[in-house]
Scaffold this motif. Structure first.
Motif, mmCIF file in Angstrom:
data_model
loop_
_atom_site.group_PDB
_atom_site.id
_atom_site.type_symbol
_atom_site.label_atom_id
_atom_site.label_comp_id
_atom_site.label_asym_id
_atom_site.label_seq_id
_atom_site.Cartn_x
_atom_site.Cartn_y
_atom_site.Cartn_z
ATOM 1 N N SER A 1 52.741 144.447 1.878
ATOM 2 C CA SER A 1 52.136 143.574 2.877
ATOM 3 C C SER A 1 51.612 142.299 2.237
ATOM 4 O O SER A 1 51.819 141.199 2.737
ATOM 5 N N SER B 1 51.781 142.897 7.762
ATOM 6 C CA SER B 1 51.158 144.187 7.529
ATOM 7 C C SER B 1 51.976 145.367 8.039
ATOM 8 O O SER B 1 51.792 146.492 7.614
ATOM 9 N N ASN C 1 51.686 146.409 10.969
ATOM 10 C CA ASN C 1 50.802 147.110 11.893
ATOM 11 C C ASN C 1 50.615 146.334 13.183
ATOM 12 O O ASN C 1 50.607 145.115 13.174
ATOM 13 N N ARG D 1 55.920 152.894 17.225
ATOM 14 C CA ARG D 1 56.529 153.751 16.220
ATOM 15 C C ARG D 1 58.023 153.541 16.162
ATOM 16 O O ARG D 1 58.625 153.507 15.097
ATOM 17 N N LEU E 1 56.414 150.409 13.308
ATOM 18 C CA LEU E 1 55.095 149.832 13.078
ATOM 19 C C LEU E 1 54.006 150.869 13.330
ATOM 20 O O LEU E 1 54.136 151.700 14.218
ATOM 21 N N ALA E 2 52.963 150.794 12.551
ATOM 22 C CA ALA E 2 51.824 151.684 12.776
ATOM 23 C C ALA E 2 50.876 151.021 13.762
ATOM 24 O O ALA E 2 50.927 149.813 13.967
ATOM 25 N N PHE F 1 46.990 150.406 15.171
ATOM 26 C CA PHE F 1 45.526 150.454 15.151
ATOM 27 C C PHE F 1 45.028 150.510 16.582
ATOM 28 O O PHE F 1 45.533 149.786 17.439
ATOM 29 N N VAL G 1 46.622 142.819 11.312
ATOM 30 C CA VAL G 1 47.805 143.267 12.046
ATOM 31 C C VAL G 1 48.785 142.102 12.240
ATOM 32 O O VAL G 1 48.411 140.952 12.094
ATOM 33 N N ASN H 1 40.885 152.223 5.953
ATOM 34 C CA ASN H 1 41.425 152.743 7.208
ATOM 35 C C ASN H 1 41.395 154.267 7.239
ATOM 36 O O ASN H 1 41.578 154.905 6.222
ATOM 37 N N PHE I 1 43.836 154.275 12.503
ATOM 38 C CA PHE I 1 45.241 154.417 12.878
ATOM 39 C C PHE I 1 45.383 155.655 13.744
ATOM 40 O O PHE I 1 44.795 156.693 13.436
ATOM 41 N N MET J 1 51.891 158.024 7.143
ATOM 42 C CA MET J 1 50.579 157.454 7.396
ATOM 43 C C MET J 1 49.614 157.713 6.243
ATOM 44 O O MET J 1 48.773 156.879 5.930
ATOM 45 N N GLN K 1 48.775 155.003 3.716
ATOM 46 C CA GLN K 1 48.106 153.740 3.988
ATOM 47 C C GLN K 1 46.699 153.916 4.553
ATOM 48 O O GLN K 1 46.148 152.999 5.134
#
Lengths: 329, 329
Positions: A53, A59, A61, A86, A90-91, A93, A115, B61, B93, B111, B114
């Motif tokens: 990142s 990132s 995210n 997903r 991407l994750a 938050f 993000v 996180n 997350f 996950m 991170q």
DNA sequence: CAAGTTGCTGCAACCGCTTGCATACTTCGT
DNA sequence: ACGAAGTATGCAAGCGGTTGCAGCAACTTG
């Protein structure tokens, strides 16, 4: 933790090559690639997302801000966003403002910087605050309209009109609206749609509130309703409507007889309530999914939809909490 | 994006000093600190979390994995975790496995790298998979027991026993359990508590399932119940119970008369159902909050609670879906 | 066969921040 | 007045990747 360098020496190549194997595999010779990948998973190497990142300036995210996680409307929205994110690798938050307007801006601002993009569901902050956030990160709004900012809207005008038409057809000569949060775009939409429809039907329009979208708000709203002699009420959402029904039953006002109640959202609650709640269906999951797709377009530089808001339709689901006006029977 | 260096030149100090102003303010001279902070917010500088993470090796996180975001039990759990995490200055997350066992492990593994710590709510994966994950990141389990891994458990044995006692007192001579997901620790707990209590009361015990915790599962379960001549049923959770009730009503079996139904969770759904659902209260929010606190202890090196599982109590809430057995009336 | 391509890999700088160590300047004790 | 201890800051080497550019070998092409 095993790094790119260790893989490099073990495979007898330079770190750059290892890096490329993972980020742009097609540029490295297939036999080298083979060897590197083999060494990599022998050593149990996996790229460090944080380092990546930092280097590439993204990132990987997405962030999602909602007023209330436990509200079924947002729960379904969250779910859809999560799935869509997903799918794009991407994750996600998640943060909740708990309907507290004041925390919202700093919270979102803090998140914005970690993000690649943000979706704000029913934000309550001011236009100018949103504008400032847009400078920091790509943003898609849900149920909030702002010139130049991508958004997906559920105006619910259709649904509300249908609701009032339905009440009119049942002979009600007025209706009260239990308003939602003051700074909610959605609330404004619903209010004006209901008011307009009432005018067309020459029905009286009364407003009570604002109420936070909570069960207890509805409970609290019921007594004034009775006192006001209302025969039909439309609540800001199902949760409030159910609170109303609950208190009305306690007061032995028969819902779906002396009093007609309509909710909004068509959450699973509505169908199983007692009696089953007449409600306006609102496509929460759809909204979430569309928002993410817009966001991805934004990130990819595709200017989706010409920047125009995407609008999603609503419609009335008639169940058992609405009945002819007592006077009309 | 303004960096530490720009602030440094503007304030006439070295980057290190600027860094220290933000990470360890007490070591820098107060007048320098003053000047730096002033310059910093004149320039609109804010530390880059990603870079910081890379340098110090922590992400700031937390991660949370749940089977189903939209299930009220988990929705409340999520909410509590989110609140608690934010209070500790950590971002959250969230990922959902959607009750699909297969995706779970890779998802969590991805996950795990991170985040600084992870809470797994009702994980379905194997013990050994969890063990592997524990190597990667600090983990706290919710409703899953594993030697040497921190966990918060809601065994629900008490609640289930109370439920069966209640049925016994109502004269039922047997009960059927609509089982939850096969790999769920919670399901195993409930099953054995119910079975044990039935034995003590010399009641017959029948099991049907497994069922995914969804409304439709309950709908599907109702007909076999009727066919089996059951008079009392305990469902894995409220959602399933409500599905059962819905279908039972369609079949014109009066719930709370010919058939007694008990759910678990005491979700908001239960209170407003029709008729109001007798259910076992489960402290979802509490579980989430406690899990985060355990995780924070873990991260801080405090070995909370001696590594023993934290257990949370449950109890029966009697409402209107349970009634004397038809034969006993 | 020289010159120009093409394909693959390595070098080294960089992303923005942290931190151990060195340095310079104060202050204090004797 | 001089060394010791303390205080405040700077230097530079990381953290673990990415990537523009250069180098080199093998291949075309006229």
């Amino acid at each position: 933790m095993v790094t790119i360098n260790e893989v490099a020496v073990e495979a007898g190549v330079s770190p750059s090559t290892v890096s490329r194997v993972f980020s742009r595999p097609e540029v490295v010779n297939s036999v080298t690639r083979q060897r590197v990948t083999e060494v990599a998973d022998r050593l149990g190497y996996t790229p460090n997302r944080i380092a990546r990142s930092l280097a590439i300036g993204k990132s990987g995210n997405l962030g999602l801000i909602v007023p209330d996680i436990a509200n079924p409307f947002f729960a379904h929205l969250i779910k859809a966003v999560q799935v869509e994110a997903r799918q794009a690798g991407l994750a996600l938050f998640i943060a909740e403002t708990d309907e507290h307007r004041l925390d919202e801006y700093p919270l979102v601002k803090a998140m914005a910087k970690q993000v690649d993009g943000l979706v704000l569901a029913s934000p309550r902050m001011s236009d100018s605050q949103i504008r400032e956030l847009v400078e920091i990160a790509p943003i898609v709004l849900i149920n909030r309209k702002l010139r130049g900012v991508q958004s997906v809207l559920i105006p619910s005008a259709d649904g509300m009109r249908q609701a009032v038409d339905h009440l009119a057809a049942l002979g009600h000569d007025g209706c009260v609206y239990l308003a939602g949060p003051r700074n909610s775009w959605t609330n404004l939409q619903r209010r004006s749609a209901i008011r307009g429809a009432c005018r067309r039907h020459a029905m009286s329009y009364t407003e009570m509130g604002p109420f936070e979208p909570r069960f207890e708000s509805g409970v609290r709203a019921a007594d004034p309703l009775i006192a006001a002699g209302a025969t039909a009420v439309i609540a800001y959402d199902d949760v409030i409507a159910l609170g109303v029904i609950s208190r009305l039953s306690e007061r032995e006002v028969r819902v779906g007889r002396e009093m007609s109640v309509i909710g909004v959202d068509d959450s699973p609650l509505a169908a199983i309530a007692c009696p089953p709640l007449t409600t306006v269906r609102v496509p929460a999951a759809k909204a979430g999914a569309v928002a993410v797709r817009l966001l991805l377009d934004l990130l990819a530089g595709r200017d989706a939809n010409g920047g125009l808001p995407t609008e999603l339709p609503t419609d009335l689901i008639v169940r058992s909490t609405t009945a002819p006006a007592p006077a009309a029977r």
